[in-house]
Design an enzyme around this catalytic site. Structure first.
Site, PDB file in Angstrom:
ATOM      1  N   GLY A  12       0.829  -1.084  -0.063  1.00 48.81           N
ATOM      2  CA  GLY A  12       0.049   0.028   0.115  1.00 48.81           C
ATOM      3  C   GLY A  12       0.923   1.244  -0.149  1.00 48.81           C
ATOM      4  O   GLY A  12       1.962   1.101  -0.428  1.00 48.81           O
ATOM      5  N   ALA A  13       0.214   2.304   0.505  1.00 44.85           N
ATOM      6  CA  ALA A  13       0.881   3.560   0.413  1.00 44.85           C
ATOM      7  C   ALA A  13       2.367   3.621   1.199  1.00 44.85           C
ATOM      8  O   ALA A  13       3.321   4.030   0.802  1.00 44.85           O
ATOM      9  CB  ALA A  13       0.064   4.602   1.066  1.00 44.85           C
ATOM     10  N   THR A  41      -5.495   1.639   0.924  1.00 48.96           N
ATOM     11  CA  THR A  41      -4.830   2.657   0.174  1.00 48.96           C
ATOM     12  C   THR A  41      -5.847   3.001  -0.991  1.00 48.96           C
ATOM     13  O   THR A  41      -6.139   4.087  -1.295  1.00 48.96           O
ATOM     14  CB  THR A  41      -3.282   2.468  -0.370  1.00 48.96           C
ATOM     15  OG1 THR A  41      -2.651   2.464   0.855  1.00 48.96           O
ATOM     16  CG2 THR A  41      -2.967   3.598  -1.034  1.00 48.96           C
ATOM     17  N   ALA A  44      -9.231   4.762  -0.398  1.00 45.83           N
ATOM     18  CA  ALA A  44      -9.111   5.988   0.252  1.00 45.83           C
ATOM     19  C   ALA A  44      -9.749   7.110  -0.963  1.00 45.83           C
ATOM     20  O   ALA A  44      -9.534   7.160  -2.037  1.00 45.83           O
ATOM     21  CB  ALA A  44      -7.835   6.626   0.596  1.00 45.83           C
ATOM     22  N   GLU A 111     -11.996  19.425   4.961  1.00 48.31           N
ATOM     23  CA  GLU A 111     -13.003  18.317   5.856  1.00 48.31           C
ATOM     24  C   GLU A 111     -12.942  18.714   7.037  1.00 48.31           C
ATOM     25  O   GLU A 111     -12.212  19.241   7.803  1.00 48.31           O
ATOM     26  CB  GLU A 111     -11.913  17.202   5.479  1.00 48.31           C
ATOM     27  CG  GLU A 111     -12.028  16.389   4.065  1.00 48.31           C
ATOM     28  CD  GLU A 111     -11.286  14.864   3.976  1.00 48.31           C
ATOM     29  OE1 GLU A 111     -10.324  14.913   4.821  1.00 48.31           O
ATOM     30  OE2 GLU A 111     -11.609  14.237   3.275  1.00 48.31           O
ATOM     31  N   HIS A 239     -17.131   4.952  11.158  1.00 47.22           N
ATOM     32  CA  HIS A 239     -17.909   5.855  10.382  1.00 47.22           C
ATOM     33  C   HIS A 239     -19.238   5.705  10.727  1.00 47.22           C
ATOM     34  O   HIS A 239     -19.974   4.529  10.811  1.00 47.22           O
ATOM     35  CB  HIS A 239     -17.574   5.408   8.883  1.00 47.22           C
ATOM     36  CG  HIS A 239     -17.992   6.443   7.733  1.00 47.22           C
ATOM     37  ND1 HIS A 239     -19.401   6.362   7.343  1.00 47.22           N
ATOM     38  CD2 HIS A 239     -17.317   7.206   7.322  1.00 47.22           C
ATOM     39  CE1 HIS A 239     -19.517   7.664   6.761  1.00 47.22           C
ATOM     40  NE2 HIS A 239     -18.215   8.078   6.499  1.00 47.22           N
ATOM     41  N   ARG A 290     -18.941  13.061  13.599  1.00 44.95           N
ATOM     42  CA  ARG A 290     -18.924  11.563  13.522  1.00 44.95           C
ATOM     43  C   ARG A 290     -19.431  10.818  14.577  1.00 44.95           C
ATOM     44  O   ARG A 290     -20.016   9.894  14.565  1.00 44.95           O
ATOM     45  CB  ARG A 290     -17.550  11.164  12.667  1.00 44.95           C
ATOM     46  CG  ARG A 290     -17.549  10.877  11.187  1.00 44.95           C
ATOM     47  CD  ARG A 290     -16.221  10.407  10.933  1.00 44.95           C
ATOM     48  NE  ARG A 290     -16.086  10.511   9.500  1.00 44.95           N
ATOM     49  CZ  ARG A 290     -15.105  10.084   8.717  1.00 44.95           C
ATOM     50  NH1 ARG A 290     -14.054   9.673   9.484  1.00 44.95           N
ATOM     51  NH2 ARG A 290     -14.858  10.316   7.428  1.00 44.95           N
ATOM     52  N   HIS A 351     -13.736   1.995  10.691  1.00 47.64           N
ATOM     53  CA  HIS A 351     -13.085   2.574   9.804  1.00 47.64           C
ATOM     54  C   HIS A 351     -11.700   2.806   9.737  1.00 47.64           C
ATOM     55  O   HIS A 351     -10.923   2.756   8.490  1.00 47.64           O
ATOM     56  CB  HIS A 351     -13.738   4.094   9.649  1.00 47.64           C
ATOM     57  CG  HIS A 351     -13.456   4.810   8.349  1.00 47.64           C
ATOM     58  ND1 HIS A 351     -13.763   4.425   7.230  1.00 47.64           N
ATOM     59  CD2 HIS A 351     -13.111   6.049   8.182  1.00 47.64           C
ATOM     60  CE1 HIS A 351     -13.254   5.367   6.203  1.00 47.64           C
ATOM     61  NE2 HIS A 351     -13.049   6.538   6.939  1.00 47.64           N
ATOM     62  N   ARG A 386      -8.409   9.813  14.889  1.00 47.57           N
ATOM     63  CA  ARG A 386      -7.726  10.515  13.723  1.00 47.57           C
ATOM     64  C   ARG A 386      -8.388  11.708  13.128  1.00 47.57           C
ATOM     65  O   ARG A 386      -9.585  11.552  12.802  1.00 47.57           O
ATOM     66  CB  ARG A 386      -7.633   9.231  12.723  1.00 47.57           C
ATOM     67  CG  ARG A 386      -6.986   9.529  11.310  1.00 47.57           C
ATOM     68  CD  ARG A 386      -7.232   8.472  10.300  1.00 47.57           C
ATOM     69  NE  ARG A 386      -8.609   8.560   9.890  1.00 47.57           N
ATOM     70  CZ  ARG A 386      -9.236   8.412   8.982  1.00 47.57           C
ATOM     71  NH1 ARG A 386      -8.121   8.342   7.844  1.00 47.57           N
ATOM     72  NH2 ARG A 386     -10.445   8.276   8.541  1.00 47.57           N
ATOM     73  N   LEU A 392      -3.062   8.575   5.100  1.00 45.09           N
ATOM     74  CA  LEU A 392      -2.451   8.353   3.934  1.00 45.09           C
ATOM     75  C   LEU A 392      -1.013   9.064   4.103  1.00 45.09           C
ATOM     76  O   LEU A 392       0.253   8.955   4.007  1.00 45.09           O
ATOM     77  CB  LEU A 392      -2.931   9.005   2.678  1.00 45.09           C
ATOM     78  CG  LEU A 392      -3.848   8.174   2.275  1.00 45.09           C
ATOM     79  CD1 LEU A 392      -4.600   8.429   1.113  1.00 45.09           C
ATOM     80  CD2 LEU A 392      -3.405   6.592   1.893  1.00 45.09           C
TER      81      LEU A 392
END
Ligand SMILES: Cc1cc2nc3c(=O)[nH]c(=O)nc-3n(C[C@H](O)[C@H](O)[C@H](O)COP(=O)(O)OP(=O)(O)OC[C@H]3O[C@@H](n4cnc5c(N)ncnc54)[C@H](O)[C@@H]3O)c2cc1C
Length: 534
Positions: A12-13, A41, A44, A111, A239, A290, A351, A386, A392
């Site tokens: 992944g990333a 990744t 996202a 965001e 989430h 959230r 999530h 987070r 990422l």
């Protein structure tokens, strides 16, 4: 490739960022347990946070991150990541990631939790674009070998030396990994001077998760078994709205549906059925943050013994709904739900895994020769929650930092000794695969019910008891039969679940993502939960 210089588990990333830096000076082997783009990744959507706007400052990004993290972040880490973010974005752009731009500058969105516009993105599929660019660069590099369909089982340590010489104090250095080739069914021993875990999160410990199927906490479990400390595993981000469907357990219904006027309601057939419930919980109603929305849904589900609640936007003009949510509309229609005419059944879903293998600013773990980067690690960046689009970023900054640390200290990484091959004495195939399926479902269900969004001492105790029983059963099975990918994952899920429950029981307060009815207050001093293996 004969023995590589550096072994990376995960494509992944985090893993591929490290691979590309290392490959300039050494030979790198990257293992992935399924397809190369099978991790989180590629999924996202939103983007990557970085201070790039003139009106924005590092200090603001640092403050936003620490506010979200409820005081548990390690400031040194937050500063390190935030200050390295612009360079990370620059490197990705150089790799060819087609970030959205406007008038010659990168387009920045905003965001929740961010005080400025600072999210670079590629439409609403940033992760996909990043993953494809990283894979293309890795494939083109002569020093990188990519091996998909290899499931790492356990780290190879001093305990696995062929001469059986014991290092005083047990396993202190990691030499590689045993991994199952799912194509041939054989287990291979890979050795290297340094090993990097980049195996992603542990979302699939829960019944509902937005993470892909392979998010089974393998790296965290492997590191723990080898002797690494693991920290802050109680902080699981949920989430609020994922489609409730027992076949499709990870279809996210974007928060924009609530943003555009969608209402959360109780389903018919219960007291208050068909009515909105968010006004009872928060004056911001459906637009509350959230964690508040997720907690309210969880409360109603548990109070009334429901499987789900309803998210209803059918009171809006159908053309408006189709125009704003074309992908969700089509996907739901395919599952028999017309969101312009009827409500969508939703549940909160796991999530993001904030905790993981404890690392320092260079990605080093407790064991020599072993690094951990990305979602499988706990660097101190996220604290108790987070901040959106910081994850990422963490992968790029720590992937780069770990690779550079290995290169800078190369003389301190000895060539691996002769190592014992995998014990092939467990050759018999099981005729009881049902055990795995049964235990997997049971685990995910009780983790969902007892170790989810709202916890209590009793629920955690029940979960701990069940984990112990299942662990005994699965370890017995593991010791007697040929390993399969499902068995490896189930063993890791159980280990990770045990770490989550242990951490949650150790925290006698509510903070960030960890909420317990038995200790609803937040203690004045913020302390990490650090678990130490025996
Ligand atoms: C739906 C969704 C949306 C998201 N949106 C955003 C966003 O907008 N912005 C943001 O910053 N973050 C977002 N995130 C979080 C972010 O995507 C992840 O935190 C990040 O991609 C993790 O990267 P990684 O490299 O650590 O792991 P991953 O990308 O998950 O890769 C893990 C790799 O490890 C391999 N692996 C695992 N176990 C083994 C094993 N036993 N043997 C061999 N290989 C193994 C896998 O095959 C894979 O290659 C989102 C996550 C999800 C699920």
């Amino acid at each position: 490739m004969s023995s590589p210089d550096v072994l990376i588990i995960g494509s992944g990333a985090a893993g591929l960022t490290a691979a590309l830096v290392l490959a300039e000076r050494c030979r790198v082997l990257v293992l992935a347990k399924g397809a190369l783009d099978g991790g989180s990744t590629a999924w996202a959507q939103g983007g990557i946070a970085a201070v790039l706007d003139e009106g924005d400052t590092f200090e603001d990004h640092i403050r936003d991150t620490m506010v979200a993290g409820a005081g548990l972040n390690r400031r040194e880490t937050v500063e390190f990541v935030v200050e390295n973010a612009p360079a990370a974005i620059h490197r990705l752009a150089e790799l060819g990631v087609p970030f959205n731009a406007e008038s010659g500058a990168l387009h920045l969105t905003r965001e929740g939790g961010h005080s400025h516009r600072r999210i670079v993105h590629v439409d609403d599929a940033t992760g996909w674009a990043v993953q494809q660019a990283l894979i293309a660069a890795a494939k083109a590099h002569p020093n990188i070998t990519l091996r998909p369909d290899m499931v790492a089982i356990d780290l190879v340590t001093d305990r696995h030396r062929a001469d059986r010489s014991e290092t005083p104090g047990g396993a202190r250095r990691v030499w590689g990994v045993y991994a199952l080739d799912t194509g041939t069914g054989r287990v291979e021993c890979f050795s290297a001077r340094a090993t990097i875990l980049a195996t992603g999160g542990a979302g699939r410990t829960y019944l509902f998760s937005t993470a892909p199927r392979g998010a089974t906490g393998d790296g965290i479990a492997m590191a723990w078994r080898a002797g690494c400390r693991v920290s802050n595993m109680e902080f699981m981000q949920f989430h609020p709205t994922c489609l409730y469907n027992l076949e499709v357990k990870n279809f996210l219904i974007t928060e924009a549906v609530r943003g555009e006027g969608g209402h959360l309601k109780l389903p018919p057939g219960v007291p208050g059925g068909g009515e909105r419930f968010m006004p009872r919980f928060d004056p911001r109603e459906e637009l509350a943050p959230r964690d508040i929305v997720a907690r309210a849904i969880d409360h109603e589900i548990k109070r009334l013994g429901l499987d789900y609640v309803h998210l209803d936007i059918s009171h809006k003009d159908p053309d408006f709904v189709r125009g704003h949510f074309p992908n969700i509309y089509e996907r739901l229609l395919g599952l028999g739900i017309d969101m312009t005419k009827e409500p969508i059944p939703v549940v909160p879903a796991q999530h993001y895994t904030c905790g993981g293998v404890l690392i320092d600013l260079a990605g080093r773990t407790d064991l020599d020769g072993l690094y951990a980067v990305g979602e499988c690690s706990e660097s101190g960046l996220h604290g108790a929650n987070r901040l959106a689009s910081n994850s990422l970023l963490e992968c790029f900054v720590f992937g780069d930092a770990a690779a550079n640390d290995i290169l800078a200290r190369w003389e301190q990484f000895p060539a691996p000794p002769d190592l014992r091959p995998w014990d092939e004495s467990r050759v018999s195939d099981s005729d009881e695969e049902v055990v795995i399926k049964q235990n997997w479902t049971e685990l995910r269900r009780f983790m969902w019910n007892y170790v989810g969004i709202v916890r209590t001492n009793k629920r955690l105790e029940r979960a701990a008891h069940r984990i112990k029983l299942l662990k005994g059963e699965v370890n017995d099975y593991y010791g007697n039969f040929r390993v399969t990918a499902d068995l490896i994952e189930l063993r890791n899920l159980l280990q990770t679940a045990e770490l989550i429950v242990k951490s949650a029981r150790a925290r006698r307060e509510s903070r960030g993502l960890h909420f317990t009815q038995d200790y609803p207050q937040t203690q004045p001093a913020a302390r990490d939960t650090v678990l130490v293996p025996n």
